[in-house]
Each structure stands twice: as structure tokens, then as C-alpha cells.
Design a protein around this motif. Sequence first.
Motif, PDB file in Angstrom:
ATOM      1  N   ASN B 102      53.299  43.362  73.299  1.00 50.49           N
ATOM      2  CA  ASN B 102      54.528  42.603  73.511  1.00 50.49           C
ATOM      3  C   ASN B 102      55.405  43.121  74.654  1.00 50.49           C
ATOM      4  N   HIS B 104      54.658  44.264  77.362  1.00 53.40           N
ATOM      5  CA  HIS B 104      54.089  43.942  78.668  1.00 53.40           C
ATOM      6  C   HIS B 104      54.009  42.436  78.898  1.00 53.40           C
ATOM      7  N   LEU B 105      54.484  41.666  77.935  1.00 55.54           N
ATOM      8  CA  LEU B 105      54.421  40.208  78.066  1.00 55.54           C
ATOM      9  C   LEU B 105      55.822  39.635  78.201  1.00 55.54           C
ATOM     10  N   LYS B 106      55.937  38.536  78.960  1.00 54.08           N
ATOM     11  CA  LYS B 106      57.213  37.836  79.023  1.00 54.08           C
ATOM     12  C   LYS B 106      57.423  37.071  77.724  1.00 54.08           C
ATOM     13  N   GLU B 109      54.983  34.282  77.081  1.00 55.91           N
ATOM     14  CA  GLU B 109      53.598  34.518  77.482  1.00 55.91           C
ATOM     15  C   GLU B 109      52.707  34.811  76.273  1.00 55.91           C
ATOM     16  N   ARG B 110      51.424  34.498  76.406  1.00 57.75           N
ATOM     17  CA  ARG B 110      50.468  34.836  75.364  1.00 57.75           C
ATOM     18  C   ARG B 110      49.570  35.971  75.830  1.00 57.75           C
ATOM     19  N   PRO B 111      49.010  36.749  74.897  1.00 58.73           N
ATOM     20  CA  PRO B 111      48.120  37.845  75.293  1.00 58.73           C
ATOM     21  C   PRO B 111      46.919  37.326  76.091  1.00 58.73           C
ATOM     22  N   THR B 112      46.523  38.062  77.106  1.00 63.30           N
ATOM     23  CA  THR B 112      45.396  37.641  77.936  1.00 63.30           C
ATOM     24  C   THR B 112      44.077  38.019  77.271  1.00 63.30           C
TER      25      THR B 112
END
Lengths: 319, 272
Positions: B102, B104-106, B109-112
Motif C-alpha cells: 500500500n 508504494h501505491l497511489k 492504484e491496484r497492485p501490479t
Amino acid sequence: MRYKLLCALCSGLLAALILLSLFTGKYPLRLEELLGGNELHRRVFLNLRASRTLVGAMGGFALGVSGFVYQTVFRNPLASPDIIGVSSGASAGAAAGILFFSGAAAVTVSAFLGALGAVAVVLTLSALDKTGRNSSIVLAGIAVHALAQTVLMCLKLTADPERELASIEYWIMGSLNGVSIHSLGGNLLLCLLCLIGLFLLHRQIILLSGEEGEARMLGVSVGKIRLLVLLTATLTVSSVVSLTGLISFVGLLAPHGARLLTKDNRPGTMALAGLLGGVLLLGADILARSVSAVELPVSIFTSLLGAPFLISLIGRRSS
Amino acid sequence: MHFFTVSNLSAGYGGKPVLEDISFSLDSGCLLGILGANGSGKTTLLKALCNLLPHKGSCILEENVLEKLKPGQMAKLCGYIPQRSGISLDISALDVVLMGFNPHLKLLERPTQAMKTQAARALGLVGLAGKEALNYQTLSEGQKQLCILARTLCTGSRLLFLDEPESALDFRFRYRMLELLQDWLTQAPRAAVVSLHDPFLALNYCHRLLLLSEGRILGSLCPKTDPPHRMEELLSHIYGEISLASCTDRSGRKHLVMLKEASAPIRANILP
């Protein structure tokens, strides 16, 4: 794959109900007349049936999804829009609208403002508690709920028992009767936007469901994100409830049904909660206008349809 | 300058002080164990270090004052494993690990895909390979704890706070957890603060131990270098009469073992 099957099944059911809803009612509509350009048929279809069906399907979807959000964020399987004062605020607002203004649009706006006002008070009160716990929101919600009920009671006392009091009672019982295509554009647009917002926020909603310190250490600004999520969910519910009056059970039951079917909390489950909500509300509304000669409150049927469904799911789980 | 420095930290609940004037520092690569009896303030200390509890004093990680960081920045630098994770929803073990990304995500955004691969690898590392799709709620308490460890290890934080991470684990996984931590620490700059109940693990895996009693630091010791009689004296303040013994396993590795000495019999005169 299970989701896709379940969602497809529910979507199919919803589509069937939408068709049924379009052609159920006092005035018998026929497809060939409608396509043949019969003016009366066209008016009935657009002004009464289409708008009513749209509100039923989308309103049910919205109630299901926002119920899922409230239950998750408050970690409470019984959480519903009542928990932060949405419903009681809307009722008090609607009553004030019926007493002091005239016209359906005014009542809608007044109910919407009542709901938002109540939630604003709840969130402000809970902000006084610096620890920022969930429980402070719930406590503030209970206080504001009681306060709004008192306001509602005072408004009822001053109401004229013949006309106004009856309208207030009827509004509180909830009905999709009388929503017209001209007044619902703004509400539905707001509802749609907020629903999209809630699906985009799904990851944050799941993060909020954990313990607060843990969520913070996962980088969640708990207070701010919770405010954002709750406001979005509240706007969704208010936009529906201000049109239809209170609708019981859909927001509570649809998410439970979806979870019992999928056994998890992914976005697919949230969508399924919405679809079940749509099916439930639209099905209840079809019954409400076809069972007896007079139109019945829709909440009677949402509870009547919903309770056995939930019980059967619980029974299936334990076996 | 030390990697992590805590100075004059005091904290409490509702005006009642629990911790008073705690100061310590640790260098990169250090595994610091916190020992103390029940109620000595171990959990409170970890919560205060994580800035989850209002407190006086300051915690400085490299050049960052932790008290001034927003949750997002804090989570990038520090990871926290509570005694029990509060996850009460039905979600998959993989989704629990993915929560760790979380910071590292906006917001939306969803996890890559890369994050999912990394999360699955982390689950394998802690011994939960093949359990990605299982419902977190159906895991045992120990497996849950390992799942949370995977979540914390795979997110690139520099300082970990662990609150009794071994409490629900069986014999084998206790060692596994501490070996994983030691391995994680080899990639500097990293450090970990861990509160432990098991003195054996503390004595054999931690580089340094902080002894906590009634909210104050009783002393600090280095199990590898300190003379046994000094350690015995300090530890007996917490555990009562004890003695330390050194044992060697078959591979020739030395272990420190703590033995409880016989004490005066407890007279349970509660019942008539």
C-alpha cells in the motif's frame, strides 16, 4: 470463475426483472402499441415505468454496495446507513420538506440535505475524540439518530393529521411510486459517480477493515480515508433514499448474501452485493404494485423476500 | 551517528504513565530484543516507537524524525507486526500480503503483477507456499502470524517492529521466523526491534537485549560478549532465580540456555 458465474446469473435475473418491471402495473402496456407510436403508451412507459424501473434497479444496487462498505469499514455485520444517521436524517429532512415546502422535488432535496446534515454532525462530533476510533463514530451516530428521531416526532406533532402526517408516514415507509423521469437525473448521476468512486476505493475499504494501528502502519491515513469512504457511501445512499424514502433490509441483506455466496470480499463480491440489492428491490417493487389493488410500501416486500433468502443461505452454510 | 536513536521517550494511557524516560540506540544490522515480564511495557514501547501512541521524546531513523512523518512515509520506512493482526474479513492470504504494498501505491492504484509475484514468493519464503488462495481466516494462528511476516518482509522497509511474533508459532517455525529476520537484516541498512517472551530465542538470536521492568530500562546486554554472571544477575530481576548454561549442538554451535532455579514453594492458601 465462481464470481463470473454468480455475477452473470444475478445480472440475468436483474435483466429479467427489469423487463418484467417495465410491463407490470395498473395500466397494461403492450409492446406492439409502444413500438407503433401510441402516445399514451409512450408517456406511461417513459414517465412511470422506465423511471421507476431505473430507480429500483440502480437504487437497489447502490444500497447493496453501500451496505457492503458500511459493514466492512465498521467491522460490524449489522452496520447499515442508520449507523451514522443517514436514514433518520433523511426522514427528518423529508418531514420538514413536506411541512414547509411543496412539491416532490423540494421533499427530495430536503431529505437529501437532512441525510447529509446528520452525517456531517456525526463526523464532526466523532472528530472531537482525538483517538479517532471507529467506536466514537458509532456512538455519535446513535446520539444523532436519537436527535433526528426527536426532530421527526416534533415535526409530526405539528403536522396536519389528514394530509401531511399521512405523507410523512408514507414517505418513511418507502416507495418507488411517484418518482418521475424529470426529477431523478441529478440523483442518479450523483449515485453513479459515487458508485464508481466506491469501486475504485475498494482496496482502501479493505485496508480500513483492519485494526487501526495496523492500517496506519500500512500507510493508510485512517482518519482521512475513512472520511472519504464514508462520505462517498453516504452520498450514494442519500441520493437513493431521498427519492424513494426509507427502504429497509436491502443494504443489510444484499452484502451478506453476496459474501455467503462467494466467501470473500473482493470487488466481485461488492458488485454481487449490488446486483443482489437490485434484484431484491426491483422484485419487491413489482410485488408492491401488483399484489393488491392499492400500492403497498416496498419495504414490506424487501423484508418478506429477503429474510427467507438470508435464512436459507445460513442454513446452506451450516450444512 | 546511530542508525536508529530513541531519546527520552515517555508514554502512557489516559495520563497514567507506562513508560518513563526510555533511551537507546541501535546500529544497522542489529536485531534488538526486548525482554520483560507481563505488563512491563513491551507492547506500549513498540506502539510508541511506531508513533501509534502519543508520547514525549523522539525517535530518529537515520535523518528522519519518525514523529513528524505522515503514515504513508512512515510505512515506507518502518514495518510493524502486532501481537495479533486485526484482519477479520474473509480474504485470501495473498491479498493480505499485498496489503503491504500500500505505501508504494497511489490511492486508487491496484497492485501490479510484479507485486503479486513478489507477494507469492514471500509467502513461499515463510513456509506458506501453495496457500496463496486460502482464506486467511481459515489459517491457524501461527500461519496467520507467518502471513503477516511475509507482508512485512516484502515491502522494502528499513526498520521492523515486531510484538511477540513467536507467541503463536510451533517449535520449528519459531526458529524459522528468527532466521528469516536475521537473513533479512544482512541487507543493510536495516534493523529490527522485537519483543520476545522466549528467553532462549532472545539469548541466541538477538544481537542485543533491552530489559524492561515497570516501564523503565533495567539494563542492556549483549549475549555474545557479556560475562554470564552479569547476564544472570540482570535476567534474574525479570525472571527470578535463574542460571545460564552453555550447550553445544551436534554441529558444534553453542547455545545459551536459561534454567529456572528452585524457589520457595508457593503456598496456595486461597482455598479454605
